[in-house]
Design an enzyme around this catalytic site. Structure first.
Site, mmCIF file in Angstrom:
data_model
loop_
_atom_site.group_PDB
_atom_site.id
_atom_site.type_symbol
_atom_site.label_atom_id
_atom_site.label_comp_id
_atom_site.label_asym_id
_atom_site.label_seq_id
_atom_site.Cartn_x
_atom_site.Cartn_y
_atom_site.Cartn_z
ATOM 1 N N MET A 156 0.839 -1.204 0.000
ATOM 2 C CA MET A 156 0.000 0.000 0.000
ATOM 3 C C MET A 156 0.875 1.255 0.000
ATOM 4 O O MET A 156 0.816 2.090 0.890
ATOM 5 C CB MET A 156 -0.945 -0.060 1.222
ATOM 6 C CG MET A 156 -2.052 0.967 1.268
ATOM 7 S SD MET A 156 -2.992 1.262 -0.240
ATOM 8 C CE MET A 156 -3.878 -0.274 -0.447
ATOM 9 N N GLY A 157 1.705 1.353 -1.022
ATOM 10 C CA GLY A 157 2.502 2.575 -1.204
ATOM 11 C C GLY A 157 1.710 3.531 -2.075
ATOM 12 O O GLY A 157 0.476 3.478 -2.133
ATOM 13 N N ARG A 158 2.450 4.396 -2.775
ATOM 14 C CA ARG A 158 1.783 5.387 -3.637
ATOM 15 C C ARG A 158 0.904 4.714 -4.682
ATOM 16 O O ARG A 158 -0.254 5.090 -4.886
ATOM 17 C CB ARG A 158 2.833 6.241 -4.361
ATOM 18 C CG ARG A 158 3.487 7.287 -3.508
ATOM 19 C CD ARG A 158 4.536 8.029 -4.324
ATOM 20 N NE ARG A 158 5.649 7.139 -4.596
ATOM 21 C CZ ARG A 158 6.849 7.229 -4.020
ATOM 22 N NH1 ARG A 158 7.091 8.199 -3.176
ATOM 23 N NH2 ARG A 158 7.806 6.377 -4.295
ATOM 24 N N ILE A 159 1.454 3.698 -5.357
ATOM 25 C CA ILE A 159 0.710 3.078 -6.459
ATOM 26 C C ILE A 159 -0.447 2.236 -5.914
ATOM 27 O O ILE A 159 -1.575 2.311 -6.414
ATOM 28 C CB ILE A 159 1.665 2.253 -7.356
ATOM 29 C CG1 ILE A 159 2.677 3.198 -8.016
ATOM 30 C CG2 ILE A 159 0.887 1.456 -8.417
ATOM 31 C CD1 ILE A 159 3.853 2.522 -8.705
ATOM 32 N N SER A 238 4.463 -4.671 -10.762
ATOM 33 C CA SER A 238 5.550 -4.108 -9.938
ATOM 34 C C SER A 238 6.889 -4.617 -10.470
ATOM 35 O O SER A 238 7.492 -3.985 -11.338
ATOM 36 C CB SER A 238 5.340 -4.457 -8.465
ATOM 37 O OG SER A 238 5.309 -5.849 -8.252
ATOM 38 N N ARG A 239 7.325 -5.783 -10.007
ATOM 39 C CA ARG A 239 8.543 -6.403 -10.545
ATOM 40 C C ARG A 239 8.277 -7.896 -10.693
ATOM 41 O O ARG A 239 7.661 -8.525 -9.805
ATOM 42 C CB ARG A 239 9.725 -6.187 -9.601
ATOM 43 C CG ARG A 239 10.301 -4.782 -9.629
ATOM 44 C CD ARG A 239 10.978 -4.446 -10.957
ATOM 45 N NE ARG A 239 11.562 -3.117 -10.972
ATOM 46 C CZ ARG A 239 10.955 -2.007 -11.398
ATOM 47 N NH1 ARG A 239 9.717 -2.077 -11.866
ATOM 48 N NH2 ARG A 239 11.597 -0.849 -11.409
ATOM 49 N N GLU A 268 13.446 -10.063 -18.241
ATOM 50 C CA GLU A 268 12.869 -9.212 -19.286
ATOM 51 C C GLU A 268 13.916 -8.865 -20.328
ATOM 52 O O GLU A 268 15.037 -8.518 -19.963
ATOM 53 C CB GLU A 268 12.308 -7.934 -18.647
ATOM 54 C CG GLU A 268 11.156 -8.257 -17.710
ATOM 55 C CD GLU A 268 10.546 -7.046 -17.016
ATOM 56 O OE1 GLU A 268 11.037 -5.918 -17.235
ATOM 57 O OE2 GLU A 268 9.594 -7.224 -16.254
ATOM 58 N N HIS A 287 6.223 -4.591 -19.840
ATOM 59 C CA HIS A 287 6.675 -3.618 -18.832
ATOM 60 C C HIS A 287 6.433 -2.171 -19.308
ATOM 61 O O HIS A 287 7.376 -1.382 -19.458
ATOM 62 C CB HIS A 287 8.162 -3.847 -18.498
ATOM 63 C CG HIS A 287 8.539 -3.318 -17.134
ATOM 64 N ND1 HIS A 287 9.500 -3.893 -16.340
ATOM 65 C CD2 HIS A 287 8.075 -2.262 -16.426
ATOM 66 C CE1 HIS A 287 9.615 -3.211 -15.213
ATOM 67 N NE2 HIS A 287 8.747 -2.206 -15.243
HETATM 68 C C1 GLV Z 1 9.036 1.000 -13.749
HETATM 69 O O1 GLV Z 1 8.876 -0.162 -13.574
HETATM 70 C C2 GLV Z 1 9.550 1.878 -12.755
HETATM 71 O O2 GLV Z 1 10.082 1.415 -11.725
HETATM 72 O O3 GLV Z 1 9.478 3.103 -12.972
#
Ligand code: GLV
Length: 331
Positions: A156-159, A238-239, A268, A287
């Protein structure tokens, strides 16, 4: 006074690149694919600053070759490609581009979520592939309801919180899990904190929004996937390494869960032979979560701002390794 020398590992959007070229002696890697590591190592020998992308591995090998390097300005919010500890111990500043990409990235988590839930990609292929031979049928391409469902947000960060805000319009119940409890957001957004197991058991949709750290590597593994509802949909922008891809393949293939949307992969670009790509109940993207014209342009401008602030002797606005200030002041 001579302008500081900066190496830029890719053509950035014009707004940022022109600022960098104006303020620094800049050299830019001109090709679309990433520069090989040897090129980065060669180019950093005489530079004061380096602009990187998340696909450039910046570690002690690079730092060893860069005696004058003072700052790495990353064009991304995530910085798991950079050895932060090593940078800090050498007094090298590292900056990123948070904030400006939050909403765009949250939009894309929703893009994937809706595409998977309502089989948008499958439907497109169905029409173009000539399978649409019956005008309308009650069981044709049935998806899952988003409206009123339960959304579980891991991170639950910014995104994560921007994704939660969007869920309001769909009257969803929102559960979240994070290492930091966000009582402020619980009050503002009406979201509910749970442990990760409860979140996975109860959610119809799960989005992953954590940074890649030692503790989040394969956070979503077989055990966690097996806790999810059979009709649940998993979204990750995210990753890639946060999800164990081999376990996800089995989960989708053997219907432990009903679908997934991935913008990120363990490696990737992912190989075309990745077995995940054979699955119908998966929507993929390369991505691109922050890839809107507006946001990429803002990210490039921030990269330039961070560099400029540093070389003007200020603490750059998006400093990642704040501890570095104790060892070395900006120029
Ligand atoms: C993209 O994945 C970023 O970290 O900006």
């Amino acid at each position: 006074m001579q302008k500081p020398k900066v190496y830029v590992t890719r053509e950035l959007p014009e707004r940022g690149l022109s600022l960098i070229k104006e303020r620094f002696q800049a050299e830019v890697w001109p090709e679309y694919p990433a520069p090989p590591k040897e090129v980065i190592i060669e180019k950093v020998a005489h530079v004061d600053g380096l602009v990187t992308l998340l696909s450039d591995r910046i570690d002690s090998e690079v730092f060893d070759a860069a005696p004058n390097l003072r700052i790495v300005s990353q064009f991304a919010v995530g910085f798991d490609n950079i050895d932060i500890k090593e940078a800090t111990s050498r007094g090298i500043y590292v900056t990123n581009t948070p904030g400006v990409l939050t909403e765009t990235t949250a939009d894309f988590a929703w893009t994937l979520l809706m595409a998977v839930a309502r089989k948008v990609v499958e439907a497109d292929k169905y029409v173009r592939g000539g399978q649409w031979r019956v005008g309308w049928h009650p069981t044709m391409l049935q998806g899952r309801d988003i409206y009123g469902a339960t959304l579980g947000i891991v991170g639950m960060g910014r995104i994560g919180s921007a994704i939660a805000r969007r869920a309001k319009g769909f009257e969803m119940k929102v559960l979240y899990h994070d290492v930091i409890r966000r009582k402020d957001l619980e009050e503002q957004q009406g979201i509910e904190f749970t442990d990760i197991e409860t979140l996975l058991r109860k959610s119809d949709f799960v989005t992953i929004n954590v940074p890649l750290l030692k503790d989040t590597h394969h956070l979503i593994d077989e055990r966690h996937l097996r806790l999810m509802k059979k009709n649940a949909i998993l979204i990750n922008n995210s990753r890639g390494p946060v999800i164990d891809e081999a376990a996800l393949y089995r989960a989708l293939k053997e219907n432990w869960i009903s679908g997934a949307g991935l913008d990120v992969f363990e490696k990737e670009p992912t190989a075309i032979s990745n077995p995940l790509l054979t699955l119908e109940n998966l929507v993929v993207a390369p991505h691109i979560s922050s890839a809107s014209f507006e946001t990429r342009s803002k990210m490039a401008a921030i990269v330039a701002t961070n560099l400029t602030a540093f070389f003007e002797g200020k603490i750059p606005p998006n400093l990642v390794n704040k501890m570095v200030v104790e060892t070395k002041k900006p120029i």
